[in-house]
Design a protein around this motif. Sequence first.
Motif, PDB file in Angstrom:
ATOM      1  N   ALA A 227       0.873  -1.329   0.575  1.00  0.00           N
ATOM      2  CA  ALA A 227      -0.087   0.280  -0.108  1.00  0.00           C
ATOM      3  C   ALA A 227       1.015   1.053   0.004  1.00  0.00           C
ATOM      4  O   ALA A 227       0.628   2.314  -0.484  1.00  0.00           O
ATOM      5  CB  ALA A 227      -1.349   0.076   1.742  1.00  0.00           C
ATOM      6  N   ALA A 228       2.051   1.334   0.905  1.00  0.00           N
ATOM      7  CA  ALA A 228       2.570   2.598   0.772  1.00  0.00           C
ATOM      8  C   ALA A 228       3.599   3.127  -0.244  1.00  0.00           C
ATOM      9  O   ALA A 228       4.100   3.896  -0.811  1.00  0.00           O
ATOM     10  CB  ALA A 228       3.131   2.681   2.310  1.00  0.00           C
ATOM     11  N   TYR A 229       4.729   1.296  -0.450  1.00  0.00           N
ATOM     12  CA  TYR A 229       5.356   1.621  -1.284  1.00  0.00           C
ATOM     13  C   TYR A 229       4.394   1.914  -2.877  1.00  0.00           C
ATOM     14  O   TYR A 229       4.886   2.766  -3.811  1.00  0.00           O
ATOM     15  CB  TYR A 229       5.713   0.397  -1.396  1.00  0.00           C
ATOM     16  CG  TYR A 229       7.196   0.078  -2.693  1.00  0.00           C
ATOM     17  CD1 TYR A 229       8.482   1.245  -2.212  1.00  0.00           C
ATOM     18  CD2 TYR A 229       6.599  -0.982  -4.211  1.00  0.00           C
ATOM     19  CE1 TYR A 229       9.581   0.858  -3.621  1.00  0.00           C
ATOM     20  CE2 TYR A 229       7.229  -0.665  -4.955  1.00  0.00           C
ATOM     21  CZ  TYR A 229       8.857   0.107  -5.017  1.00  0.00           C
ATOM     22  OH  TYR A 229       9.613   0.553  -5.298  1.00  0.00           O
ATOM     23  N   GLN A 230       4.090   1.357  -3.446  1.00  0.00           N
ATOM     24  CA  GLN A 230       3.385   2.048  -4.150  1.00  0.00           C
ATOM     25  C   GLN A 230       2.492   1.931  -4.359  1.00  0.00           C
ATOM     26  O   GLN A 230       2.622   3.793  -5.667  1.00  0.00           O
ATOM     27  CB  GLN A 230       2.612  -0.289  -5.061  1.00  0.00           C
ATOM     28  CG  GLN A 230       2.415   0.892  -6.974  1.00  0.00           C
ATOM     29  CD  GLN A 230       4.094   0.655  -7.560  1.00  0.00           C
ATOM     30  OE1 GLN A 230       4.642  -0.450  -7.707  1.00  0.00           O
ATOM     31  NE2 GLN A 230       4.155   2.001  -8.524  1.00  0.00           N
ATOM     32  N   GLY A 231       1.559   2.558  -3.740  1.00  0.00           N
ATOM     33  CA  GLY A 231       0.813   3.587  -3.276  1.00  0.00           C
ATOM     34  C   GLY A 231       1.407   5.514  -3.819  1.00  0.00           C
ATOM     35  O   GLY A 231       0.980   6.093  -3.994  1.00  0.00           O
TER      36      GLY A 231
ATOM     37  N   LEU B 266      18.568   1.969  -4.311  1.00  0.00           N
ATOM     38  CA  LEU B 266      18.667   2.488  -3.182  1.00  0.00           C
ATOM     39  C   LEU B 266      18.246   1.450  -2.320  1.00  0.00           C
ATOM     40  O   LEU B 266      18.481   1.243  -0.960  1.00  0.00           O
ATOM     41  CB  LEU B 266      18.499   3.668  -2.170  1.00  0.00           C
ATOM     42  CG  LEU B 266      19.154   4.940  -3.227  1.00  0.00           C
ATOM     43  CD1 LEU B 266      18.660   6.170  -2.092  1.00  0.00           C
ATOM     44  CD2 LEU B 266      20.209   4.564  -2.296  1.00  0.00           C
ATOM     45  N   VAL B 267      16.886   0.737  -2.571  1.00  0.00           N
ATOM     46  CA  VAL B 267      16.656  -0.319  -1.442  1.00  0.00           C
ATOM     47  C   VAL B 267      17.459  -0.884  -0.710  1.00  0.00           C
ATOM     48  O   VAL B 267      17.322  -1.637   0.175  1.00  0.00           O
ATOM     49  CB  VAL B 267      15.468  -1.357  -2.340  1.00  0.00           C
ATOM     50  CG1 VAL B 267      14.475  -2.312  -1.463  1.00  0.00           C
ATOM     51  CG2 VAL B 267      13.781  -0.301  -2.629  1.00  0.00           C
ATOM     52  N   PRO B 268      18.412  -1.900  -1.626  1.00  0.00           N
ATOM     53  CA  PRO B 268      19.167  -2.970  -0.985  1.00  0.00           C
ATOM     54  C   PRO B 268      20.034  -1.875   0.303  1.00  0.00           C
ATOM     55  O   PRO B 268      20.259  -2.785   0.921  1.00  0.00           O
ATOM     56  CB  PRO B 268      20.293  -4.411  -2.199  1.00  0.00           C
ATOM     57  CG  PRO B 268      19.423  -3.522  -3.061  1.00  0.00           C
ATOM     58  CD  PRO B 268      18.131  -1.561  -3.133  1.00  0.00           C
ATOM     59  N   LEU B 269      19.783  -0.675  -0.019  1.00  0.00           N
ATOM     60  CA  LEU B 269      21.002   0.029   0.564  1.00  0.00           C
ATOM     61  C   LEU B 269      20.537   0.330   1.653  1.00  0.00           C
ATOM     62  O   LEU B 269      20.697  -0.189   2.893  1.00  0.00           O
ATOM     63  CB  LEU B 269      21.929   1.017   0.237  1.00  0.00           C
ATOM     64  CG  LEU B 269      22.315   1.808   1.639  1.00  0.00           C
ATOM     65  CD1 LEU B 269      23.695   1.269   2.054  1.00  0.00           C
ATOM     66  CD2 LEU B 269      22.681   2.876   0.216  1.00  0.00           C
ATOM     67  N   LEU B 270      19.314   0.792   1.902  1.00  0.00           N
ATOM     68  CA  LEU B 270      18.413   1.074   3.091  1.00  0.00           C
ATOM     69  C   LEU B 270      18.026   0.128   3.853  1.00  0.00           C
ATOM     70  O   LEU B 270      18.084  -0.080   5.191  1.00  0.00           O
ATOM     71  CB  LEU B 270      16.918   1.995   2.449  1.00  0.00           C
ATOM     72  CG  LEU B 270      17.143   3.542   1.924  1.00  0.00           C
ATOM     73  CD1 LEU B 270      15.747   3.375   0.904  1.00  0.00           C
ATOM     74  CD2 LEU B 270      17.727   4.040   2.777  1.00  0.00           C
TER      75      LEU B 270
ATOM     76  N   LEU C 273      11.359   8.470  -2.333  1.00  0.00           N
ATOM     77  CA  LEU C 273      12.356   7.289  -1.344  1.00  0.00           C
ATOM     78  C   LEU C 273      11.859   7.528   0.149  1.00  0.00           C
ATOM     79  O   LEU C 273      11.975   6.464   0.905  1.00  0.00           O
ATOM     80  CB  LEU C 273      13.204   9.151  -0.522  1.00  0.00           C
ATOM     81  CG  LEU C 273      14.574   9.331  -1.886  1.00  0.00           C
ATOM     82  CD1 LEU C 273      14.773  11.892  -1.301  1.00  0.00           C
ATOM     83  CD2 LEU C 273      15.633   8.202  -2.285  1.00  0.00           C
ATOM     84  N   ILE C 274      10.240   8.219   0.814  1.00  0.00           N
ATOM     85  CA  ILE C 274       9.758   8.019   1.270  1.00  0.00           C
ATOM     86  C   ILE C 274       9.270   6.377   1.300  1.00  0.00           C
ATOM     87  O   ILE C 274       9.419   5.275   1.602  1.00  0.00           O
ATOM     88  CB  ILE C 274       8.448   8.672   1.692  1.00  0.00           C
ATOM     89  CG1 ILE C 274       9.134   9.792   2.410  1.00  0.00           C
ATOM     90  CG2 ILE C 274       7.635   7.742   2.775  1.00  0.00           C
ATOM     91  CD1 ILE C 274       8.402  11.169   2.586  1.00  0.00           C
ATOM     92  N   ALA C 275       8.982   6.270  -0.198  1.00  0.00           N
ATOM     93  CA  ALA C 275       8.435   4.780  -0.458  1.00  0.00           C
ATOM     94  C   ALA C 275       9.500   3.188  -0.840  1.00  0.00           C
ATOM     95  O   ALA C 275       8.825   2.731   0.376  1.00  0.00           O
ATOM     96  CB  ALA C 275       8.144   4.846  -1.993  1.00  0.00           C
TER      97      ALA C 275
END
Length: 304
Positions: free
Chosen positions: A83-87, A107-111, A164-166
Amino acid sequence: MSASNTPLRWFALPIVTVTIWSGNVVVTKLAATEVYPSVIAFERWALALLLLTPFLIRPVWRLRRQILPHLPKLAVLGLLGMAAYQGLAYFAAETTSATKMGFVVSLVPLLTMALSSLLLAEAPTPGMVGGGGLSLFGMALLLGQGDPLAPFSGGLVPGDGMMLIACVAYSGYSVLLRRWPMPLPAWPSLYLQIAFAALFLLPGWLLAPSAPHSMTAIGMILYAGIPTSILAPFLWMQAIRLLGPSRTSLFINLSPVLTAAIAVAVLGESLHPYHLAGGALVLLGVVLAQRFGRRRTAMPVAVK
C-alpha cells in the motif's frame, strides 16, 4: 551448487522479474496522466486479489488457525510493502521522471541494510558505511541534476521525496520479513498481504474523482495487477529457491539501467550526463555495500 554448474536458464528468472519491475516503473509514470494515483494503486491489488482468490482461498482457510496469530504482522507488511510503497510511487510519478524513480529504487538494498543495523542490531561495517556514502552522493548528484547541493537547498521536486519515503517503507518491509519469521507458506502469506493492501487503499479509491477508464488505463492496471503483482513474485521466489537469496538479490541492481532504457524508448525521456554519473555512483555504492557488508540482506518476496 557452484556458479560454474548453475544452469544458465535459471538466471532468466531474476532477469525477467527485474525487467517486469522496471516496466512497472515506466507504467507508473504513464499512469500519472491516465488514471488517478489512488485509483490504480487500489485496482492493481484488487485485481491481483481477485485472480488469486480461486486458488488460495481454500489453502488460507485450512491454515486459519496458524494464520490468526500473525494477522497483525501481515497487515503491517501489506501496509508497508504494497500500500505505502506503490501508492506513494503513483503519486511521485506526477512530478518526477521514471528514470529518476528507477535510480531511487536502486537504493532499496542499501536502505534495507541500514534499517537492519537499527532494527536487527546488525552493526554497520566499513563497507556499508563507505558504499552508503558513495550511493548517497550519487543520489544527491542525480536528484540535484548535476549539483549535489541542490537537494539541500530546495532543489527536490515533491515526487523525489515521495519516492525516497516509498523506498524506506519497502526497506522496512524487507527487514520486518526477517524479524518476523512466520510458519506460513509463501503464497498464502503473499495473498493475505495483498488483501490487507487492498483494504488500506480502499478509502483512497472511494474518495477519488469518478472517471471512466480509457483502454490505455485498463492496460496499465492489467500490467500492474498481473505481471507485476503475481508473475514477478512467483519468478522471484523460484529464483531465490534455485540461485539462493544472495545471488538473486544482486540482480535488482539491473533495475535502474533497464528502467532508464525503457523510459528512453517508451517515454522519450532524455539521458543526461548527471543521470549516468549519479546512477553509476549509486549502483557502485550499493554493490560495494553488499559485497563488503558483514551480512547480506536477502531480498523478500518482491511485490513491486
